[in-house]
Design a protein around this motif. Structure first.
Motif, PDB file in Angstrom:
ATOM      1  N   CYS A  93       9.717  10.243  10.999  1.00 22.57           N
ATOM      2  CA  CYS A  93       9.096  10.649  12.259  1.00 22.57           C
ATOM      3  C   CYS A  93       8.291  11.943  12.095  1.00 22.57           C
ATOM      4  CB  CYS A  93      10.160  10.853  13.334  1.00 22.57           C
ATOM      5  SG  CYS A  93       9.466  11.336  14.929  1.00 22.57           S
ATOM      6  N   PRO A  94       6.989  11.935  12.444  1.00 23.59           N
ATOM      7  CA  PRO A  94       6.181  13.150  12.321  1.00 23.59           C
ATOM      8  C   PRO A  94       6.681  14.295  13.200  1.00 23.59           C
ATOM      9  CG  PRO A  94       4.788  11.215  12.654  1.00 23.59           C
ATOM     10  CD  PRO A  94       6.197  10.794  12.917  1.00 23.59           C
ATOM     11  N   PHE A  95       7.416  13.959  14.280  1.00 18.97           N
ATOM     12  CA  PHE A  95       7.846  14.998  15.209  1.00 18.97           C
ATOM     13  C   PHE A  95       9.193  15.618  14.849  1.00 18.97           C
ATOM     14  CE2 PHE A  95       4.756  12.586  17.659  1.00 18.97           C
ATOM     15  CZ  PHE A  95       3.962  13.618  18.136  1.00 18.97           C
ATOM     16  N   CYS A  96       9.870  15.092  13.853  1.00 15.85           N
ATOM     17  CA  CYS A  96      11.097  15.724  13.363  1.00 15.85           C
ATOM     18  C   CYS A  96      10.711  16.650  12.211  1.00 15.85           C
ATOM     19  CB  CYS A  96      12.102  14.665  12.909  1.00 15.85           C
ATOM     20  SG  CYS A  96      12.814  13.727  14.265  1.00 15.85           S
ATOM     21  N   ASN A 120       2.234   2.953   7.208  1.00 19.76           N
ATOM     22  CA  ASN A 120       2.743   4.320   7.361  1.00 19.76           C
ATOM     23  C   ASN A 120       1.891   5.161   8.300  1.00 19.76           C
ATOM     24  OD1 ASN A 120       3.412   3.220   4.582  1.00 19.76           O
ATOM     25  ND2 ASN A 120       4.831   4.936   4.693  1.00 19.76           N
ATOM     26  N   ASN A 121       2.549   5.970   9.097  1.00 12.47           N
ATOM     27  CA  ASN A 121       1.873   6.973   9.918  1.00 12.47           C
ATOM     28  C   ASN A 121       1.636   8.189   9.029  1.00 12.47           C
ATOM     29  OD1 ASN A 121       1.096   8.978  11.699  1.00 12.47           O
ATOM     30  ND2 ASN A 121       2.579   8.417  13.268  1.00 12.47           N
ATOM     31  N   LEU A 122       0.393   8.401   8.642  1.00 14.16           N
ATOM     32  CA  LEU A 122       0.089   9.448   7.667  1.00 14.16           C
ATOM     33  C   LEU A 122       0.199  10.859   8.244  1.00 14.16           C
ATOM     34  CD1 LEU A 122      -2.921   7.853   5.735  1.00 14.16           C
ATOM     35  CD2 LEU A 122      -0.485   7.821   5.152  1.00 14.16           C
ATOM     36  N   ALA A 123       0.332  10.986   9.565  1.00 15.16           N
ATOM     37  CA  ALA A 123       0.524  12.316  10.146  1.00 15.16           C
ATOM     38  C   ALA A 123       1.767  12.984   9.566  1.00 15.16           C
ATOM     39  CB  ALA A 123       0.652  12.211  11.669  1.00 15.16           C
ATOM     40  N   LEU A 124       2.721  12.170   9.149  1.00 10.61           N
ATOM     41  CA  LEU A 124       3.944  12.687   8.538  1.00 10.61           C
ATOM     42  C   LEU A 124       3.647  13.574   7.339  1.00 10.61           C
ATOM     43  CD1 LEU A 124       7.144  12.389   8.252  1.00 10.61           C
ATOM     44  CD2 LEU A 124       6.626  10.585   6.624  1.00 10.61           C
ATOM     45  N   TYR A 125       2.583  13.240   6.615  1.00 11.05           N
ATOM     46  CA  TYR A 125       2.293  13.942   5.363  1.00 11.05           C
ATOM     47  C   TYR A 125       1.598  15.285   5.582  1.00 11.05           C
ATOM     48  CZ  TYR A 125       3.965   9.692   3.393  1.00 11.05           C
ATOM     49  OH  TYR A 125       4.786   8.640   3.088  1.00 11.05           O
ATOM     50  N   LEU A 126       1.418  15.646   6.847  1.00  6.87           N
ATOM     51  CA  LEU A 126       0.899  16.982   7.145  1.00  6.87           C
ATOM     52  C   LEU A 126       1.988  17.883   7.706  1.00  6.87           C
ATOM     53  CD1 LEU A 126      -2.543  16.137   8.796  1.00  6.87           C
ATOM     54  CD2 LEU A 126      -2.053  16.710   6.411  1.00  6.87           C
ATOM     55  N   THR A 127       3.151  17.312   8.005  1.00  5.01           N
ATOM     56  CA  THR A 127       4.227  18.126   8.582  1.00  5.01           C
ATOM     57  C   THR A 127       5.442  18.246   7.683  1.00  5.01           C
ATOM     58  OG1 THR A 127       5.182  16.208   9.723  1.00  5.01           O
ATOM     59  CG2 THR A 127       3.586  17.517  10.945  1.00  5.01           C
ATOM     60  N   ALA A 157       0.849  -1.189   0.000  1.00  6.41           N
ATOM     61  CA  ALA A 157       0.000   0.000   0.000  1.00  6.41           C
ATOM     62  C   ALA A 157       0.882   1.235   0.000  1.00  6.41           C
ATOM     63  CB  ALA A 157      -0.910   0.004   1.226  1.00  6.41           C
ATOM     64  N   LEU A 158       0.374   2.301  -0.586  1.00  8.20           N
ATOM     65  CA  LEU A 158       1.142   3.543  -0.686  1.00  8.20           C
ATOM     66  C   LEU A 158       0.364   4.699  -0.061  1.00  8.20           C
ATOM     67  CD1 LEU A 158       2.282   3.376  -4.432  1.00  8.20           C
ATOM     68  CD2 LEU A 158       3.708   2.953  -2.426  1.00  8.20           C
ATOM     69  N   PRO A 159       1.027   5.553   0.720  1.00 12.08           N
ATOM     70  CA  PRO A 159       0.382   6.786   1.175  1.00 12.08           C
ATOM     71  C   PRO A 159       0.036   7.637  -0.049  1.00 12.08           C
ATOM     72  CG  PRO A 159       2.395   6.373   2.397  1.00 12.08           C
ATOM     73  CD  PRO A 159       2.391   5.414   1.244  1.00 12.08           C
ATOM     74  N   ALA A 160      -1.095   8.312  -0.001  1.00 14.57           N
ATOM     75  CA  ALA A 160      -1.514   9.097  -1.165  1.00 14.57           C
ATOM     76  C   ALA A 160      -2.386  10.266  -0.731  1.00 14.57           C
ATOM     77  CB  ALA A 160      -2.278   8.217  -2.149  1.00 14.57           C
ATOM     78  N   VAL A 193      -6.840   9.874   7.010  1.00 14.65           N
ATOM     79  CA  VAL A 193      -7.185   8.549   7.523  1.00 14.65           C
ATOM     80  C   VAL A 193      -6.140   8.169   8.569  1.00 14.65           C
ATOM     81  CG1 VAL A 193      -7.459   6.113   6.912  1.00 14.65           C
ATOM     82  CG2 VAL A 193      -8.241   7.891   5.324  1.00 14.65           C
ATOM     83  N   VAL A 194      -6.593   7.828   9.787  1.00 12.24           N
ATOM     84  CA  VAL A 194      -5.626   7.557  10.852  1.00 12.24           C
ATOM     85  C   VAL A 194      -5.944   6.287  11.634  1.00 12.24           C
ATOM     86  CG1 VAL A 194      -5.023   9.990  11.186  1.00 12.24           C
ATOM     87  CG2 VAL A 194      -6.865   8.986  12.543  1.00 12.24           C
ATOM     88  N   LYS A 195      -4.884   5.584  11.992  1.00 11.53           N
ATOM     89  CA  LYS A 195      -4.962   4.526  12.986  1.00 11.53           C
ATOM     90  C   LYS A 195      -4.830   5.178  14.363  1.00 11.53           C
ATOM     91  CE  LYS A 195      -1.344   2.426  11.214  1.00 11.53           C
ATOM     92  NZ  LYS A 195      -1.021   3.319  10.090  1.00 11.53           N
ATOM     93  N   GLY A 196      -4.977   4.394  15.425  1.00 12.14           N
ATOM     94  CA  GLY A 196      -4.888   4.974  16.761  1.00 12.14           C
ATOM     95  C   GLY A 196      -3.557   5.625  17.047  1.00 12.14           C
ATOM     96  N   CYS A 197      -2.455   4.968  16.649  1.00 14.42           N
ATOM     97  CA  CYS A 197      -1.126   5.537  16.905  1.00 14.42           C
ATOM     98  C   CYS A 197      -0.891   6.787  16.059  1.00 14.42           C
ATOM     99  CB  CYS A 197      -0.036   4.495  16.677  1.00 14.42           C
ATOM    100  SG  CYS A 197      -0.163   3.571  15.126  1.00 14.42           S
ATOM    101  N   ASP A 198      -1.489   6.822  14.863  1.00 11.40           N
ATOM    102  CA  ASP A 198      -1.373   8.020  14.026  1.00 11.40           C
ATOM    103  C   ASP A 198      -2.093   9.200  14.684  1.00 11.40           C
ATOM    104  OD1 ASP A 198      -0.378   6.068  12.341  1.00 11.40           O
ATOM    105  OD2 ASP A 198      -2.096   6.077  10.994  1.00 11.40           O
TER     106      ASP A 198
END
Length: 315
Positions: free
Chosen positions: A215-218, A76-83, A54-57, A98-103
């Motif tokens: 990492c979304p936080f970097c 993939n943690n898709l939160a990365l694609y907002l930062t 699967a690919l983030p899109a 679209v998010v999982k719990g950890c996302d």
């Protein structure tokens, strides 16, 4: 491993109907949001070019939204694609993700750090039963042998706080907590033994910085560790520099890490980075009663000061 154990490791954990139902719910909600104009784009997953991937899109049309999926390959943690990777998409208007719990825990942390605004997001939550581990055979269904270690002891299968939940969470089997067992083994070591363990692990690091990039936080535009005037950390993959990099990174994420374990998944040298992150998270919870990502918080315990803070560590 016995033949019986090998057979148990390959038994399918979840019915295929679960993945189909969640996929259908995601598509329906994404199409509704795009059709109504409530959002200009949806960040989700599309099928990869290879079977079982699967690919983030970022999809912007109703037709594209009909191709969105959720499968065990949606790691993939898709939160990365907002930062970082696709942060420009927010300039076009309100965005759905679209998010999982950890996302979602990552999103909460990013909101607390003023990187995102809740009112600018429509959150489609996934009742996530688990995804593949880093080296899983994706040609096979999700099984006890292929599920990610973090998913074995997940506490956020249902992403509370999402605007909508796509589908229902199935009954989940009880699996051995392998990561917790490994962490307990490390904590039982002497300081010298732990030092030797991490020294050996970090010696394999090739300084590719994949852990930082995923990492979304970097989210800094330029990392301090990339600067050479002055140079904060050695950039070549040498033992001292490797150790410094991973310790500095662990401290930087203490009280912030969402536990998505993406850093460990993408590490080409199989360094168990999530063990270090989990240890730091445990220390923060024990010392300050704080757990990252449960709700947006402006300041974590290591970025704020209270005169009642424990100071027993000062010698």
């Amino acid at each position: 491993m016995t033949n019986t154990a090998q057979q148990l490791d390959t038994i399918q954990l979840l019915d295929d109907a679960y993945w189909g139902a969640v996929t259908a719910a995601i598509r329906s909600e994404a199409q509704r949001l795009l059709e109504s104009g409530e959002v200009t784009a949806v960040v989700g997953y599309l099928p990869g070019r290879r079977t079982g991937t699967a690919l983030p899109a970022v999809v912007t049309s109703v037709e594209e939204a009909d191709k969105l999926i959720f499968s065990p390959a949606c790691q993939n943690n898709l939160a990365l694609y907002l930062t970082k990777a696709k942060k420009d998409i927010q300039r076009s208007g309100r965005v759905a993700i679209v998010v999982k719990g950890c996302d979602l825990r990552a999103l909460a942390g990013l909101m607390g750090e003023n990187q995102l605004k809740r009112e600018e997001l429509q959150i489609i939550g996934i009742p996530c039963a688990g995804v593949y581990g880093a080296n899983a055979d994706r040609s096979l269904p999700l099984s006890e042998g292929s599920i990610a270690r973090k998913c074995r002891e997940c506490t956020v299968h249902l992403p509370e706080g999402a605007d909508v939940i796509a589908g229902e969470l199935p009954v989940l089997p009880e699996l051995a907590h392998l990561e917790a067992e490994e962490l307990a083994r490390l904590e039982a070591m002497t300081p010298a033994e732990r030092w030797a363990f991490w020294k050996e692990q970090f010696s394999r690091c090739i300084k590719c910085l994949a852990c930082r990039q995923v990492c979304p936080f970097c989210f800094c535009e330029q990392c301090l560790c990339d600067r050479n005037r002055p140079q904060a950390l050695e950039t070549t993959p040498r033992p001292a520099g490797n150790f410094a990099w991973h310790i500095v990174r662990a401290m930087h994420l203490a009280g912030r890490c969402a536990g998505c374990a993406e850093c460990e998944r993408v590490c080409p040298m199989d360094i168990p980075l999530n063990l270090l992150n989990r240890k730091m998270a445990g220390e923060i919870k024990e010392l300050y009663g704080y757990e990252a990502g449960l709700a947006p918080a402006e300041k974590g315990p290591l970025t704020s000061y209270d005169d009642k803070d424990d100071q027993s560590f000062i010698k």
